[in-house]
Enzyme design. Structure first.
Site, PDB file in Angstrom:
ATOM      1  N   TYR A 288      86.997  14.016  34.077  1.00  0.00           N
ATOM      2  CA  TYR A 288      86.380  12.971  34.893  1.00  0.00           C
ATOM      3  C   TYR A 288      86.643  11.596  34.288  1.00  0.00           C
ATOM      4  O   TYR A 288      87.027  10.653  34.995  1.00  0.00           O
ATOM      5  CB  TYR A 288      84.877  13.231  34.993  1.00  0.00           C
ATOM      6  CG  TYR A 288      84.173  12.389  36.030  1.00  0.00           C
ATOM      7  CD1 TYR A 288      84.337  12.642  37.381  1.00  0.00           C
ATOM      8  CD2 TYR A 288      83.337  11.336  35.655  1.00  0.00           C
ATOM      9  CE1 TYR A 288      83.689  11.879  38.341  1.00  0.00           C
ATOM     10  CE2 TYR A 288      82.687  10.574  36.599  1.00  0.00           C
ATOM     11  CZ  TYR A 288      82.862  10.844  37.941  1.00  0.00           C
ATOM     12  OH  TYR A 288      82.223  10.083  38.881  1.00  0.00           O
TER      13      TYR A 288
ATOM     14  N   LYS B 192      88.788   8.469  36.120  1.00  0.00           N
ATOM     15  CA  LYS B 192      88.154   7.195  36.440  1.00  0.00           C
ATOM     16  C   LYS B 192      88.740   6.047  35.614  1.00  0.00           C
ATOM     17  O   LYS B 192      88.797   4.902  36.093  1.00  0.00           O
ATOM     18  CB  LYS B 192      86.646   7.299  36.252  1.00  0.00           C
ATOM     19  CG  LYS B 192      85.988   8.295  37.211  1.00  0.00           C
ATOM     20  CD  LYS B 192      86.262   7.939  38.672  1.00  0.00           C
ATOM     21  CE  LYS B 192      85.557   8.866  39.632  1.00  0.00           C
ATOM     22  NZ  LYS B 192      85.747   8.459  41.049  1.00  0.00           N
TER      23      LYS B 192
END
Length: 297
Positions: A170, A174
């Site tokens: 993640y 991002k």
């Protein structure tokens, strides 16, 4: 004076008013809130989501107050062909060129250390969270350049700079969205095309439940969302207002702003403390896999 604000020219503080917008991941969470807010600001919105029923629910909510201004479209942002078709669909339903693209679709994933994640999870999450945004920017940027005006809002996360342990996939996805957005902003500088990247911490959405997150991490995320998370509607308003002002980075919550400051002021100490905190978190087995619905993050 709301009436006066609606009369402001494009590029002033009314940039998000009357927009012809495409929002991915519009079936829930931040994406749905952004679509509803854009419609309330007098815009037209293509609500794209991998779950067409969810997209249709967003359109129905918009139609109750602003009939005929929203369109549902099924789109898997991990597939370049889907995003190309989405762009052509927007061209066909709007009465002019797209003026705002919001790359919001994303999934949650976390709970395992690097080396224990597995390549399938890397490919799945990067395909949506990073490649989905790449597809949106690469396909829509030429349209905005041709129009000579508009904007792109990419939804990243404070995870992109917080670099919390057991969140490598993640975090990486991002961080890539953050870097892409900063690069786009530099390329569009001096034009009437604005770029904004949203980096929230916890927002009350279904991302933790729809993703691939271990049960312990999901319980922690749900707790933090419940006690510290902002509502999607609040985040949507903050983000669109910031885009009106051509702000690049939007960190809507105080904790995101604090992490941003600490990471840049004390990078070594920050990493050490993050490692110590990680040792206090439970390590558990993966939660049962879902179908991986692409939702707003």
């Amino acid at each position: 004076m709301p009436g006066l604000r609606n009369l402001l020219p494009f590029g002033a503080s009314g940039r998000t008013r009357g927009a012809r917008a495409v929002v991915t991941g519009a079936g829930s969470g931040i994406g749905r809130a952004l679509a509803l807010e854009l419609a309330a600001r007098g815009g037209q919105v293509v609500c794209a989501d991998i779950d067409e029923a969810r997209a249709a629910e967003t359109v129905a909510a918009i139609d109750r107050a602003h009939p005929g201004t929203a369109y549902a479209f099924r789109c898997d942002v991990a597939r370049r062909e889907d995003v190309e078709i989405l762009a052509r669909f927007a061209d066909s339903v709007f009465d002019g060129p797209v003026t705002l693209v919001i790359n919001n679709a994303g999934v949650g994933i976390g709970g395992h250390r690097v080396g224990e994640i597995g390549f399938a999870d890397w490919e799945w999450a990067l395909g949506i969270n990073l490649w989905g945004v790449v597809h949106g920017c690469e396909i829509f940027a030429p349209r905005l350049r041709a129009a000579g005006r508009g904007g792109i809002i990419n939804v990243a996360s404070a995870a992109g700079f917080a670099a919390a342990p057991s969140m490598a996939v993640y975090n990486t996805s991002k961080a890539g969205v953050l870097a892409l957005s900063e690069t786009l902003a530099a390329e569009f500088s001096g034009t009437d095309i604005a770029v904004t990247v949203l980096c929230p911490t916890f927002v009350r959405t279904n991302v933790a439940r729809d993703g691939r997150i271990t049960s312990g991490s999901r319980t922690l995320a749900d707790t933090l969302m419940r006690w510290t998370g902002f509502s999607p509607e609040r985040v949507a308003r903050i983000t669109l207002d910031a885009h009106d002002r051509r702000r690049l980075h939007v960190l809507p919550q105080p904790d995101a702003q604090l992490i941003w400051l600490l990471k840049r002021t004390f990078p070594g100490q920050y990493t050490t403390v993050a490692g110590l905190l990680e040792r206090l978190l439970p390590q558990d087995e993966p939660a049962p896999r879902t179908t991986g619905e692409r939702t707003g993050v």
